[in-house]
Design an enzyme around this catalytic site. Sequence first.
Site, PDB file in Angstrom:
ATOM      1  N   HIS A 138       0.966  -1.285  -0.106  1.00 27.96           N
ATOM      2  CA  HIS A 138      -0.261  -0.097  -0.004  1.00 27.96           C
ATOM      3  C   HIS A 138       0.859   1.330  -0.118  1.00 27.96           C
ATOM      4  O   HIS A 138       1.887   1.368  -0.958  1.00 27.96           O
ATOM      5  CB  HIS A 138      -0.749  -0.164   1.115  1.00 27.96           C
ATOM      6  CG  HIS A 138      -2.130   0.822   1.404  1.00 27.96           C
ATOM      7  ND1 HIS A 138      -2.506   1.640   0.128  1.00 27.96           N
ATOM      8  CD2 HIS A 138      -2.890   1.425   2.248  1.00 27.96           C
ATOM      9  CE1 HIS A 138      -3.577   2.496   0.662  1.00 27.96           C
ATOM     10  NE2 HIS A 138      -3.641   2.405   1.761  1.00 27.96           N
TER      11      HIS A 138
ATOM     12  N   HIS B 246      -2.963  -2.323  -9.686  1.00 28.81           N
ATOM     13  CA  HIS B 246      -3.814  -1.661  -8.805  1.00 28.81           C
ATOM     14  C   HIS B 246      -4.828  -2.734  -8.399  1.00 28.81           C
ATOM     15  O   HIS B 246      -5.265  -3.397  -9.453  1.00 28.81           O
ATOM     16  CB  HIS B 246      -4.368  -0.422  -9.193  1.00 28.81           C
ATOM     17  CG  HIS B 246      -4.788   0.493  -8.328  1.00 28.81           C
ATOM     18  ND1 HIS B 246      -6.301   0.581  -7.897  1.00 28.81           N
ATOM     19  CD2 HIS B 246      -4.151   1.478  -7.441  1.00 28.81           C
ATOM     20  CE1 HIS B 246      -6.204   1.534  -6.729  1.00 28.81           C
ATOM     21  NE2 HIS B 246      -5.164   1.970  -6.582  1.00 28.81           N
TER      22      HIS B 246
ATOM     23  N   ARG C  19      -3.016   9.711 -11.802  1.00 28.47           N
ATOM     24  CA  ARG C  19      -2.016  10.585 -10.776  1.00 28.47           C
ATOM     25  C   ARG C  19      -0.675  10.281 -11.119  1.00 28.47           C
ATOM     26  O   ARG C  19       0.074  11.116 -10.856  1.00 28.47           O
ATOM     27  CB  ARG C  19      -2.327   9.860  -9.498  1.00 28.47           C
ATOM     28  CG  ARG C  19      -3.839  10.312  -8.899  1.00 28.47           C
ATOM     29  CD  ARG C  19      -4.034   9.370  -7.651  1.00 28.47           C
ATOM     30  NE  ARG C  19      -3.995   7.967  -7.715  1.00 28.47           N
ATOM     31  CZ  ARG C  19      -3.935   7.013  -6.626  1.00 28.47           C
ATOM     32  NH1 ARG C  19      -4.065   7.418  -5.437  1.00 28.47           N
ATOM     33  NH2 ARG C  19      -3.724   5.869  -7.204  1.00 28.47           N
TER      34      ARG C  19
ATOM     35  N   ASP D 265       2.427   5.509  -7.253  1.00 25.90           N
ATOM     36  CA  ASP D 265       3.757   5.407  -6.746  1.00 25.90           C
ATOM     37  C   ASP D 265       4.848   5.271  -7.619  1.00 25.90           C
ATOM     38  O   ASP D 265       6.127   5.481  -7.242  1.00 25.90           O
ATOM     39  CB  ASP D 265       3.808   4.076  -5.556  1.00 25.90           C
ATOM     40  CG  ASP D 265       2.910   4.283  -4.504  1.00 25.90           C
ATOM     41  OD1 ASP D 265       2.534   5.396  -3.712  1.00 25.90           O
ATOM     42  OD2 ASP D 265       2.005   3.450  -4.283  1.00 25.90           O
TER      43      ASP D 265
ATOM     44  N   ARG E   8      -3.055  11.705   2.870  1.00 29.30           N
ATOM     45  CA  ARG E   8      -4.074  10.882   2.888  1.00 29.30           C
ATOM     46  C   ARG E   8      -5.096  10.921   4.181  1.00 29.30           C
ATOM     47  O   ARG E   8      -6.194  10.699   4.309  1.00 29.30           O
ATOM     48  CB  ARG E   8      -3.804   9.259   2.857  1.00 29.30           C
ATOM     49  CG  ARG E   8      -4.647   8.098   2.728  1.00 29.30           C
ATOM     50  CD  ARG E   8      -5.768   8.510   1.562  1.00 29.30           C
ATOM     51  NE  ARG E   8      -5.234   8.479   0.288  1.00 29.30           N
ATOM     52  CZ  ARG E   8      -5.183   7.429  -0.676  1.00 29.30           C
ATOM     53  NH1 ARG E   8      -5.409   6.170   0.012  1.00 29.30           N
ATOM     54  NH2 ARG E   8      -4.555   7.564  -1.571  1.00 29.30           N
TER      55      ARG E   8
HETATM   56  N1  NMX Z   1       4.389  -7.182  -9.320  1.00 28.25           N
HETATM   57  C1  NMX Z   1       4.269  -8.483  -9.087  1.00 28.25           C
HETATM   58  N2  NMX Z   1       3.216  -9.176  -8.961  1.00 28.25           N
HETATM   59  C2  NMX Z   1       2.132  -8.365  -9.114  1.00 28.25           C
HETATM   60  C3  NMX Z   1       1.922  -7.121  -9.344  1.00 28.25           C
HETATM   61  C4  NMX Z   1       3.165  -6.136  -9.405  1.00 28.25           C
HETATM   62  N3  NMX Z   1       3.384  -5.157  -9.558  1.00 28.25           N
HETATM   63  N4  NMX Z   1       0.617  -6.739  -9.386  1.00 28.25           N
HETATM   64  C5  NMX Z   1      -0.009  -7.805  -9.085  1.00 28.25           C
HETATM   65  N5  NMX Z   1       0.939  -8.720  -8.791  1.00 28.25           N
HETATM   66  C6  NMX Z   1       0.462 -10.197  -8.367  1.00 28.25           C
HETATM   67  C7  NMX Z   1      -0.219 -10.420  -7.161  1.00 28.25           C
HETATM   68  O1  NMX Z   1       0.465 -10.331  -6.095  1.00 28.25           O
HETATM   69  C8  NMX Z   1      -1.319 -11.644  -7.302  1.00 28.25           C
HETATM   70  O2  NMX Z   1      -0.510 -12.612  -6.915  1.00 28.25           O
HETATM   71  P1  NMX Z   1      -1.101 -13.841  -6.141  1.00 28.25           P
HETATM   72  O3  NMX Z   1      -2.213 -14.258  -7.075  1.00 28.25           O
HETATM   73  O4  NMX Z   1       0.358 -14.803  -6.332  1.00 28.25           O
HETATM   74  O5  NMX Z   1      -1.031 -13.376  -4.858  1.00 28.25           O
HETATM   75  C9  NMX Z   1      -1.459 -11.473  -8.685  1.00 28.25           C
HETATM   76  O6  NMX Z   1      -0.591 -10.684  -9.498  1.00 28.25           O
HETATM   77  C10 NMX Z   1      -2.866 -10.916  -9.050  1.00 28.25           C
HETATM   78  O7  NMX Z   1      -2.933  -9.652  -8.480  1.00 28.25           O
HETATM   79  P2  NMX Z   1      -3.838  -8.571  -8.941  1.00 28.25           P
HETATM   80  O8  NMX Z   1      -5.182  -8.912  -9.104  1.00 28.25           O
HETATM   81  O9  NMX Z   1      -3.289  -8.038 -10.147  1.00 28.25           O
HETATM   82  O10 NMX Z   1      -3.675  -7.098  -7.937  1.00 28.25           O
HETATM   83  P3  NMX Z   1      -4.286  -7.114  -6.454  1.00 28.25           P
HETATM   84  O11 NMX Z   1      -5.316  -6.569  -6.479  1.00 28.25           O
HETATM   85  O12 NMX Z   1      -4.251  -8.461  -5.736  1.00 28.25           O
HETATM   86  O13 NMX Z   1      -3.214  -6.240  -5.738  1.00 28.25           O
HETATM   87  C11 NMX Z   1      -1.623  -4.440  -5.603  1.00 28.25           C
HETATM   88  C12 NMX Z   1      -2.942  -4.984  -5.960  1.00 28.25           C
HETATM   89  C13 NMX Z   1      -1.507  -3.059  -5.905  1.00 28.25           C
HETATM   90  C14 NMX Z   1      -1.204  -4.943  -4.248  1.00 28.25           C
HETATM   91  C15 NMX Z   1      -0.594  -5.144  -6.694  1.00 28.25           C
HETATM   92  O14 NMX Z   1      -0.797  -4.859  -7.904  1.00 28.25           O
HETATM   93  C16 NMX Z   1       0.908  -4.811  -6.188  1.00 28.25           C
HETATM   94  O15 NMX Z   1       1.373  -5.714  -5.474  1.00 28.25           O
HETATM   95  N6  NMX Z   1       1.654  -3.921  -6.906  1.00 28.25           N
HETATM   96  C17 NMX Z   1       2.837  -3.350  -6.442  1.00 28.25           C
HETATM   97  C18 NMX Z   1       2.972  -2.942  -5.185  1.00 28.25           C
HETATM   98  C19 NMX Z   1       2.486  -1.313  -5.412  1.00 28.25           C
HETATM   99  O16 NMX Z   1       3.055  -0.594  -6.265  1.00 28.25           O
HETATM  100  N7  NMX Z   1       1.396  -0.908  -4.556  1.00 28.25           N
HETATM  101  C20 NMX Z   1       0.852   0.543  -4.727  1.00 28.25           C
HETATM  102  C21 NMX Z   1      -0.591   0.351  -4.933  1.00 28.25           C
HETATM  103  C22 NMX Z   1      -1.067   1.929  -4.801  1.00 28.25           C
HETATM  104  N8  NMX Z   1      -1.187   2.469  -3.521  1.00 28.25           N
HETATM  105  O17 NMX Z   1      -0.601   3.533  -3.434  1.00 28.25           O
HETATM  106  O18 NMX Z   1      -1.631   1.869  -2.456  1.00 28.25           O
HETATM  107  C1  MLT Z   2      -4.308   4.307  -3.794  1.00 31.15           C
HETATM  108  O1  MLT Z   2      -4.124   5.630  -3.731  1.00 31.15           O
HETATM  109  O2  MLT Z   2      -3.958   4.051  -5.147  1.00 31.15           O
HETATM  110  C2  MLT Z   2      -4.800   3.440  -2.890  1.00 31.15           C
HETATM  111  O3  MLT Z   2      -4.948   3.919  -1.661  1.00 31.15           O
HETATM  112  C3  MLT Z   2      -4.674   2.018  -3.094  1.00 31.15           C
HETATM  113  C4  MLT Z   2      -6.304   1.538  -3.509  1.00 31.15           C
HETATM  114  O4  MLT Z   2      -7.038   2.319  -4.074  1.00 31.15           O
HETATM  115  O5  MLT Z   2      -6.419   0.450  -3.110  1.00 31.15           O
END
Ligand code: NMX
Ligand code: MLT
Length: 409
Positions: A236, A282, A291, A337, A363
């Site tokens: 996050h 995401h 953004r 990010d 936030r």
């Molecule tokens: N890099 C590697 N693996 C990923 C990524 C990524 N950027 N995005 C998704 N996956 C994997 C995820 O871990 C999951 O694996 P598993 O089934 O083994 O658990 C699979 O792909 C399916 O995930 P999604 O349905 O695409 O994404 P989910 O909704 O579960 O998660 C995030 C969303 C944001 C947690 C994920 O995309 C992620 O880990 N991104 C990288 C971290 C990041 O940049 N977070 C910032 C989000 C925004 N914020 O500010 O909060």
């Molecule tokens: C964001 O700013 O991208 C969020 O806090 C993450 C989300 O919407 O799940």
Amino acid sequence: MTAPMKENTKSPVLMEISKDSLETGLRGVPVGYCTTSAVEADKGLFYVGEAVEGIADRDPEDVIYLLLNKSWPNPAQKAEFAQKLRVHAQIDASLFSTLKALPRSGHPMKWFIHAINALGMVYGCRDYRREALDLIAKIPAITAAIFRLREGWGDPILPSPTLGYMENFVHMLGIPGQTEAQSAKLTRLMRVFDVVHFDHGGGNLSTFVGKAVASGKADLYESMVGAMCGLAGPLHGRANQECLEFIQECVAKVSANFTAVDVAAMLKTKLDNKEVVYGFGHAVLRVEDPRARVLRNVGEEICPSDTNFRMVKLLAEVGPPILKTNPKISDPYPNVDSASGSLLMACGLVKPEYYTVLFGLSRVVGIAAQIVYERCEARGGKGTPIIRPKYFYSPEGTAKGDAVIAGSG
Ligand code: NMX
Ligand code: MLT
């Protein structure tokens, strides 16, 4: 196998559940109303109906007013609100003493969480609206103090009675040796950074946690502590720190004249090693996060030839086709990010471990506004009930049949 959600008569049947719909992080399960913002999978973020890209340059005070009041301020309201924020920005000196006593080894997010808890000890008043205004007004001063005390830049600087919200933040940071030109760039960046991070719908982890804690009638400060603990996780809020560290790693691994081929190879290795590619993906969005674009545009203005920023741009081009090769990843595009850290670094905030605190600084606004709605306005002013979802009892963690699905707890 499915089971309708009929057990609690207060909960109308909204959907059918199956084994596959459990342990999904509640993805897509509707649980309430958000009155401040919406995230549309194919478009991005809207504050009270306004696309964030269109309002990223507005005064942060105006956008805070919008999120709290659901309308833009007129000139008189704008002046009155800006003045209120300045008046409420004052902080009791005892709070700085508690920060001074903290171990420097603790991550800045732990300091930030501690500071919010301590603010609640002095300013908690069992009035969510008043607490929201106070916290929003005071958070720039307390955040700036965290930087100054941890980094040994000197005692906290008091807010100026004449500066704007983010102008004051940069003034209170007082980065040693920063020139006027550098400070102007940082102010430009922080104004936009603040606005684009204020809010992101009702279900993002930190906001959801904050509202859940508040549903037990914890005060706004206690609820915000819970929210910020959620933001501290690398998937996050802390992704902005991790992302910049990844960008630095990429820059360090390749020559100064890095090419798309170099960068693509690094991304492939990450994915092959099952590592997270920070700054991509995401839970809701299925297009590039607007953004990220807004921040890259600010980057073109303030640090176009910065090496980290050039890497950010290249990653944004090269990343999506590579992430698309992994069928598990639902959103292969850059998120907010992806770009923020490189800009903060170019403007003199050179330690990535602080970046999540800056996310939090912003936030708290959206979370506070959403808590005020849920506690003071929802259900005709009665507030939403205490959060208490249902879990199925299963010692193995997997449902084996209808009998298990029927259990509850
Ligand atoms: N890099 C590697 N693996 C990923 C990524 C990524 N950027 N995005 C998704 N996956 C994997 C995820 O871990 C999951 O694996 P598993 O089934 O083994 O658990 C699979 O792909 C399916 O995930 P999604 O349905 O695409 O994404 P989910 O909704 O579960 O998660 C995030 C969303 C944001 C947690 C994920 O995309 C992620 O880990 N991104 C990288 C971290 C990041 O940049 N977070 C910032 C989000 C925004 N914020 O500010 O909060
Ligand atoms: C964001 O700013 O991208 C969020 O806090 C993450 C989300 O919407 O799940």
